[in-house]
Design an enzyme around this catalytic site. Structure first.
Site, PDB file in Angstrom:
ATOM      1  N   GLU A 269      60.313  61.877-102.053  1.00 27.56           N
ATOM      2  CA  GLU A 269      60.014  60.417-102.451  1.00 27.56           C
ATOM      3  C   GLU A 269      59.255  61.000-103.844  1.00 27.56           C
ATOM      4  O   GLU A 269      58.347  61.250-103.888  1.00 27.56           O
ATOM      5  CB  GLU A 269      59.204  59.807-101.591  1.00 27.56           C
ATOM      6  CG  GLU A 269      59.028  58.314-101.593  1.00 27.56           C
ATOM      7  CD  GLU A 269      58.196  57.727-102.611  1.00 27.56           C
ATOM      8  OE1 GLU A 269      58.459  57.734-103.877  1.00 27.56           O
ATOM      9  OE2 GLU A 269      57.095  57.352-102.174  1.00 27.56           O
ATOM     10  N   CYS A 303      54.390  54.541-107.500  1.00 27.18           N
ATOM     11  CA  CYS A 303      55.755  54.966-107.850  1.00 27.18           C
ATOM     12  C   CYS A 303      56.848  54.073-107.639  1.00 27.18           C
ATOM     13  O   CYS A 303      57.632  53.925-108.507  1.00 27.18           O
ATOM     14  CB  CYS A 303      56.113  55.877-106.793  1.00 27.18           C
ATOM     15  SG  CYS A 303      55.744  55.573-105.048  1.00 27.18           S
ATOM     16  N   GLU A 400      58.577  57.123-116.538  1.00 31.67           N
ATOM     17  CA  GLU A 400      57.483  56.507-115.690  1.00 31.67           C
ATOM     18  C   GLU A 400      56.485  56.831-116.441  1.00 31.67           C
ATOM     19  O   GLU A 400      55.637  58.114-116.831  1.00 31.67           O
ATOM     20  CB  GLU A 400      57.340  57.303-114.340  1.00 31.67           C
ATOM     21  CG  GLU A 400      56.491  56.789-113.285  1.00 31.67           C
ATOM     22  CD  GLU A 400      56.743  57.651-111.840  1.00 31.67           C
ATOM     23  OE1 GLU A 400      56.772  58.788-111.963  1.00 31.67           O
ATOM     24  OE2 GLU A 400      56.528  56.907-110.907  1.00 31.67           O
TER      25      GLU A 400
HETATM   26  P1  NAI Z   1      52.996  66.536-109.101  1.00 31.07           P
HETATM   27  O1  NAI Z   1      54.264  66.122-108.634  1.00 31.07           O
HETATM   28  O2  NAI Z   1      52.548  67.585-110.049  1.00 31.07           O
HETATM   29  O3  NAI Z   1      51.963  66.358-107.868  1.00 31.07           O
HETATM   30  C1  NAI Z   1      52.159  66.133-106.526  1.00 31.07           C
HETATM   31  C2  NAI Z   1      51.779  66.864-105.653  1.00 31.07           C
HETATM   32  O4  NAI Z   1      52.843  68.134-105.649  1.00 31.07           O
HETATM   33  C3  NAI Z   1      50.454  67.584-105.600  1.00 31.07           C
HETATM   34  O5  NAI Z   1      49.795  67.783-104.235  1.00 31.07           O
HETATM   35  C4  NAI Z   1      50.704  68.822-106.235  1.00 31.07           C
HETATM   36  O6  NAI Z   1      49.631  69.735-106.056  1.00 31.07           O
HETATM   37  C5  NAI Z   1      51.950  69.185-105.731  1.00 31.07           C
HETATM   38  N1  NAI Z   1      52.724  70.306-106.700  1.00 31.07           N
HETATM   39  C6  NAI Z   1      52.770  70.536-107.878  1.00 31.07           C
HETATM   40  N2  NAI Z   1      53.385  71.271-108.411  1.00 31.07           N
HETATM   41  C7  NAI Z   1      54.266  71.780-107.170  1.00 31.07           C
HETATM   42  C8  NAI Z   1      55.073  72.883-106.651  1.00 31.07           C
HETATM   43  N3  NAI Z   1      55.488  73.466-107.948  1.00 31.07           N
HETATM   44  N4  NAI Z   1      55.345  72.880-105.679  1.00 31.07           N
HETATM   45  C9  NAI Z   1      54.953  72.234-104.573  1.00 31.07           C
HETATM   46  N5  NAI Z   1      53.962  71.301-104.808  1.00 31.07           N
HETATM   47  C10 NAI Z   1      53.511  71.220-105.998  1.00 31.07           C
HETATM   48  O7  NAI Z   1      52.427  65.227-110.071  1.00 31.07           O
HETATM   49  P2  NAI Z   1      51.170  64.987-111.086  1.00 31.07           P
HETATM   50  O8  NAI Z   1      51.397  66.187-112.130  1.00 31.07           O
HETATM   51  O9  NAI Z   1      50.119  64.657-110.518  1.00 31.07           O
HETATM   52  O10 NAI Z   1      51.618  63.846-111.989  1.00 31.07           O
HETATM   53  C11 NAI Z   1      52.538  64.033-113.028  1.00 31.07           C
HETATM   54  C12 NAI Z   1      53.687  62.844-113.164  1.00 31.07           C
HETATM   55  O11 NAI Z   1      54.393  62.656-112.064  1.00 31.07           O
HETATM   56  C13 NAI Z   1      52.785  61.431-113.051  1.00 31.07           C
HETATM   57  O12 NAI Z   1      52.518  60.844-114.282  1.00 31.07           O
HETATM   58  C14 NAI Z   1      53.557  60.409-112.488  1.00 31.07           C
HETATM   59  O13 NAI Z   1      54.676  60.026-113.398  1.00 31.07           O
HETATM   60  C15 NAI Z   1      54.520  61.201-111.551  1.00 31.07           C
HETATM   61  N6  NAI Z   1      54.051  61.044-110.128  1.00 31.07           N
HETATM   62  C16 NAI Z   1      54.610  60.286-109.095  1.00 31.07           C
HETATM   63  C17 NAI Z   1      54.158  60.108-107.877  1.00 31.07           C
HETATM   64  C18 NAI Z   1      54.883  59.404-107.009  1.00 31.07           C
HETATM   65  O14 NAI Z   1      54.314  58.688-105.945  1.00 31.07           O
HETATM   66  N7  NAI Z   1      56.223  58.880-107.072  1.00 31.07           N
HETATM   67  C19 NAI Z   1      52.848  60.469-107.404  1.00 31.07           C
HETATM   68  C20 NAI Z   1      52.248  61.450-108.239  1.00 31.07           C
HETATM   69  C21 NAI Z   1      52.827  61.681-109.608  1.00 31.07           C
END
Ligand code: NAI
Ligand code: MG
Length: 497
Positions: A269, A303, A400
């Protein structure tokens, strides 16, 4: 009739109707100085920790573990043992009892959880109190109801649990995303290792106490904390059968690459750039409320946020005027104040990302509007922002932003609205505002989005499936559809076959 003498008293009317502060007490939350990992019903001591803070003032809240691949493997092993030792073969009606208990305990402790969610994540207390907590409990109630009815949900398909689920969640709805992931997994007879986001681990850690209260068997839910390295270790852990991920499209793609060919199941998601489309026959004042809720709810860290507003040309000027006026009434400030509409940005990194994209919008030629607003000195803040004069090619119309920033575009015909709305790599949600029911259906059929809201926005219900098209991911959470990713099916022989 005698005339009554009315006392002619001068009433002192205040000239300024500003809200007085109405802080929610944080005394209900008792934090430990240091948290380890919740594995097999016990707390494991972390070798390395980091500080988790309150984004409203950067106050350190607790030291939290940065789990290594070995820590993750121990959690997965505990989940495997619990799976084999009885959870997977427990009758559905017994699993349901635990889920009902968890739901009720979350309700009982909702104020404590709401305060902690706002403290650690920065969202306004009125949202964590009125949205996150009730919905999190509702998800557990809802999936408790399915636990003993899986045979009826999927007739003739003999549903079986998948095994150990690794679940990775983001920081925008920490407890709610936990509920979306844990409730269906347990209802279907799986066990879980969950990793909350690095900036918002505290409600997941408090949830371990709910599991203890509910007397959930040890190892059925395990929680490990840490950043992306811990998430990657969970994805790669040999004995995980399924990964469920919510977060950025970038990391989602990376996970999909890593899992290709491993046989592990995956649901993603990911991001969104939703179109919120207002036709000239819509009730404008209601639409303005929906637009505000669509993009400024949870500081725009959503999101499915309605981040691209499409306005039919004939109502562009009155609508933008109403919207900008409405923005001046939004109260930005302390997340723990019950009057706050827009709280703190979740992290310094996210604030930087928002600032960078907003600067690109100005640079590319869009017109920026920000209401007058006094921001607190400490912490991470961003003024609710509207961009007009936006071209579809601008980064603020494509990427986004995940912040309180709206890009306004226009259209003339329904066909043009559909074409522009679908002109994005994402496809998570959309909104349509019009008086005409037939037009709502016409639009909903053509919009490439997992959820289409009509004359409302950002409404959630556990019985309603949620998920994306295209780069917004695949798989559904919520509803009967949300059970499927946590089940394997042995197709039975057809009758008489
Ligand atoms: P992210 O995708 O890096 O973090 C989300 C989760 O994934 C966290 O628990 C993080 O520790 C984990 N994660 C990070 N790298 C990973 C990897 N290589 N393998 C497995 N898990 C990993 O998102 P981040 O860096 O916090 O935010 C960056 C951008 O992503 C935001 O500015 C936003 O645009 C988007 N985002 C979108 C979300 C949504 O609900 N669609 C939620 C969070 C961020
Ligand atoms: Mg990241």
């Amino acid at each position: 009739m005698a005339e009554i003498d009315k006392p002619q008293r001068e009433v002192d009317l205040p000239g300024d109707w500003a809200y007085a502060s109405a802080p929610e007490s944080r005394d209900i939350v008792h934090l430990r100085d240091r948290y380890g990992y919740y594995v097999g019903g016990e707390w494991l001591e972390p070798a390395e920790t980091y500080e988790t803070i309150a984004p409203r003032d950067e106050e350190p809240l607790a030291a939290v573990g940065q789990a290594t691949a070995e820590d993750v493997d121990r959690a997965v092993a505990a989940a495997r043992t619990a799976y084999a030792d009885g959870w997977s073969s427990l009758p559905g009606s017994e699993r349901a009892k635990f889920l009902f208990r968890i739901a009720r305990i979350l309700q009982e402790r909702s104020r404590e959880f709401a305060v902690l969610e706002s403290l650690n994540g920065g969202k306004p207390i009125k949202e964590s109190r009125d949205v996150d907590l009730p919905l999190a409990a509702a998800h557990f109630f809802y999936y408790a109801g399915w636990a003993d009815k899986l045979e009826f949900a999927f007739p003739n398909r003999r549903p079986r649990p998948v095994g150990v689920a690794g679940q990775i969640i983001p920081w925008n709805f920490p407890l709610l995303m936990l509920a979306w992931k844990v409730a269906p997994a347990l209802a279907c007879g799986n066990t879980v290792v969950l990793k909350p986001a690095e900036t918002t681990p505290l409600t997941a850690l408090l949830f371990c106490d709910v599991l203890r209260q509910a007397e959930l068997p040890d190892g059925v839910v395990n929680i490990v904390t840490g950043d992306g390295r811990t998430g990657a270790a969970l994805v790669e852990s040999d004995d995980v059968d399924k990964i469920a991920f919510t977060g950025s499209t970038e990391v989602g793609k990376e996970i999909q690459r890593r899992l290709a060919g491993t046989g592990k199941r995956l649901t993603l998601e990911l991001g969104g750039k939703a179109a919120n489309i207002v036709f000239d026959d819509a009730a404008l004042d209601q639409a303005v409320e929906g637009i505000v809720n669509g993009i400024y709810f949870n500081q725009g860290h959503v999101c499915c946020a309605g981040s691209r507003l499409f306005v039919q040309e004939s109502i562009y000027e009155p609508l933008v005027a109403k919207l900008e006026r409405r923005l001046t009434t939004l109260r930005v400030g302390d997340p723990l104040d019950k009057n706050t509409d827009v709280g703190a940005i979740n992290s310094a990194a996210q604030l930087e990302r928002i600032q960078e994209l907003v600067a690109s919008g100005v640079e590319e030629g869009a017109e920026i509007y920000q209401p007058p607003c006094v921001l607190p000195e400490k912490g991470y803040w961003f003024v609710p922002t509207v961009f007009t004069n936006v071209a579809q090619s601008y980064r603020i119309a494509q990427e986004e932003i995940f912040g309180p920033v709206l890009s306004v575009l226009t259209f003339r015909t329904p066909e043009e609205a559909v074409e522009k709305a679908n002109n994005t790599p994402y496809g998570l949600s959309a909104g349509v505002w019009t008086e005409k029911g037939s037009r709502i259906l016409w639009m909903a059929q053509r919009l490439r989005a997992g959820v289409v809201w009509a004359n409302t926005f950002n409404r959630f219900d556990p019985s309603s499936p949620f998920g994306g098209y295209k780069e917004s991911g695949f798989g559904r959470e919520g509803g009967r559809h949300g059970l499927e990713p946590y089940l394997d099916f042995e197709e039975s022989e057809s009758f008489g076959g």
